[in-house]
Write an enzyme that holds these catalytic residues in place. Sequence first.
Site, short mmCIF file in Angstrom:
data_model
loop_
_atom_site.label_atom_id
_atom_site.label_comp_id
_atom_site.label_asym_id
_atom_site.label_seq_id
_atom_site.Cartn_x
_atom_site.Cartn_y
_atom_site.Cartn_z
N HIS B 517 38.96 42.70 45.06
CA HIS B 517 39.21 41.33 45.66
C HIS B 517 40.49 41.00 45.81
CE1 HIS B 517 35.21 40.29 43.76
NE2 HIS B 517 34.77 41.26 44.80
N ASN B 518 41.16 41.72 46.97
CA ASN B 518 42.61 41.42 47.11
C ASN B 518 42.54 40.09 48.17
OD1 ASN B 518 44.36 43.70 45.55
ND2 ASN B 518 42.38 44.73 46.71
#
Lengths: 257, 590
Positions: B517-518
Amino acid sequence: MSENNPRGPGVSRRQLLKLVGAASAGALPVSSATADAEHAPAGHTPCGAPAPQQMPASAQVTTPPASPRYTFFNFEEVLFIEAAVDTLIPADEVGPGALELGVAPFIDGQMDSGYGRGDRMYLQGPFIEGTPEQGYQLRMTPAELIRAGIKDVDAHCREKYHVSFHDAAPPDRDAVLRSLEAGTAQLATVPPRVFFDVLYELTLQGYFSDPIHGGNYGKGSWKMLGFPGIGGMYADKITEYHNKRYVADPVGIQDLT
Amino acid sequence: MSNKLKPVDMVIVGLGWAGAIVAKELASTGLKIVAFERGPPRATTPDFLAPQVHDELRYWNRHELIQNLRKETLTFRNHPAQTALPMRQLGAFWPGEGVGGGGTHWSGLHWRWLEWEHKMYSGTVAKYGRQLIPPDMNLQDWPVDYHELEPYYDKFEKSCGTSGKAGNLRGRKIDGGNIFEGPRRSEYPNPPLKPNYNMVLFERAARNLGLHPFPVPASNASRGYVNPDGVVLGPCHYCGFCTAFGCEADAKASPHFTLVPLAHKNPNFQVRTHSLVMKVNLDSTRRRATGVTYLDPLGRELEQPADLVILAAYVFGNVHLMLHSGIGQPYDYDTNTGVVGRSYAYQSGAGVGMLFSRDTSFNPFMGSGALGTWVDDFNGDNHDFAKSGYIGGGGLEASSNSATPIGHHPTPPGTPRWGSAWKKAIVDTYQRSTGIGGQGSVMSYRQCYLDLDPTYKDAFGRPLLRLTFDWQENEKRLMQHQTEVAANIAREMGAEHIFSRREAVRHFSIVPYQTTHNTGGAVFGAEPHNSALNQYLQSWDVSNVFVVGSSAFPQNAGRNPTGPTGALAYRLADTLKDTYLKRPGPLVHA
């Protein structure tokens, strides 16, 4: 433990070599030296020089254990890997050891795979030692790392214990692996902890992965753990088995193909 | 032979969720659309068939569906004074590759972000004033609010067959759902998945503590389902092979079967797989894109002219292409100017492990990707920032995803990592061990950003993207607090032993897998001085380039990014159909 395992439970390395030699007798020229090697003094010299040049005469005519399952490792490397995985996951009353589950030939196969050749790694330079947070920064593929590490650790053992790793006493083998894990061993080429971590991961992978990859023979680790394998469809079971142990004979990929 | 191909109306770079939604929604236009996918084509049959797809070594350890770093990777360092070094092996995050992108191997946690999570700056200032905000924090609002996105969130859930329970139907709070969520127009298309035993204990404990547990919204279909587009999703088997694996049952929604086939209803839609877009070409004014240059499967460098370019790659791909192509002003750390690469954020983790009494059986191998019970009481702005000592929040959950044994053989701290004592411990704990996991928000900071690496190149000669990131004090406090809350719940669950899953967090490490989850780097916003894109996801500088994905989020939240990524993609499709294509040009004048 699987009764189908031709090597049987709790086989020692020496017994294994004998079994492998016997099993291949029908297919290959019989190597009487295989058995002789078992009685030969360990392939070391007091000065700790590499073994091949100074092996006793009886060992020089020795051929490696004629296991058709090793395609990557040479004889010395096989002995190292078998001793290492046997130390990491020994056979005991809890369950099978890594050796009898085929973890050594599994690792051999992985070395000779895309993974071992680093085909999904970024291997362009420059190569700079980074922080632990920056991860692996060597130019070696996993196979190169393992191969170099084996030589390093054997040399380290010959210096310290006057025998190769595989001929060291079990407590000494234990101590060597602990010093690699802690990063305190002095090795000639590879960083000890990096070598240990890759060897350790490969051992776990060979012990726990689906038997289709050559390790986890007879799904021995899954039986020990109570992991039912890869065929589970639990939509009608998940509620029924709340706080009730679900036990099933594990299923692997080959059981369903 | 000419390397310049016949012009098309539009190119889409990347065929994951964002690109596939845009392609499918624009199918009715009949426009000539080419989608470029760097990886292979993927289809449930034959790529994800059982039993071969249930192979932990192949998919989890050897990363069958994940980006090949030999071709492209990034460099990483913790702070700007360090030398960044390449990520040589996959670690912290796993960007997808191939048709369907991350959608083929995601878990299925399908969130709407909370109202506050779309207005973190103004929402925080309204409650606490500015004094809580550290000077290096780039706290920023989304340029659209939850309510404008709600129809798109709704559409995406219905397409995916999301299983869950509403907690706020048109303003009416409903016990058992997430009462903190923004108002929804409709219930989830499918009922919640069935909980595993650890989730039952968690739910009871959370309620006893006055918290508000609810089932995680899961795009793992709890029953057979036909979505509004006529796509059939099968019921989830709870097989325990979900995250990192493809789904043989088509129960886990993925663009390769929910969207791409529908995009092909447009006879002028074409997918070019094994085709890597090298750069977006600009004309001499640098204000207009003329198309893209890409490498075809044979390695030929071809130019595809197009009137419109949609960047829909992963976060890193979108930002890399903008920087490498010269779209927008690159962020410069020293002067704190520029916008492309600015405001990158990762996501924090927290939680505890637990051991229950020896007669407890959790059957942890029965699971589904998003199967979990969650509390949001300390997520978003549902708690008091002044009291908690940080901005942001995190969700905590008991989940039952998978217990494949290479990765899952938990032991309590102090257990040896190998040898007979280790074996004894893993057998002893396999059934009676469980955990509470958490995801926390991460704010964006001046010193956390993306730019081009000065030294390292990808396999095609382009500079690698450089990631500079570390945990900041705000997030360290958040992780500490989340772990304390998790431990409280664990005690209430009746665990015999409770232990922190993470050692005291010091620096972010790229080595262990954490989360994919960037966010950020190509942020959308109201003003060009602090955003790369306007509120329509259109480049402020090159008006025929739109960039969609979680790269647009100004900071990260304590929940998964796929829901809002999909909602933004649906909204972008409407923007293009209803506005841009009728009259191409800047939709907002800076």
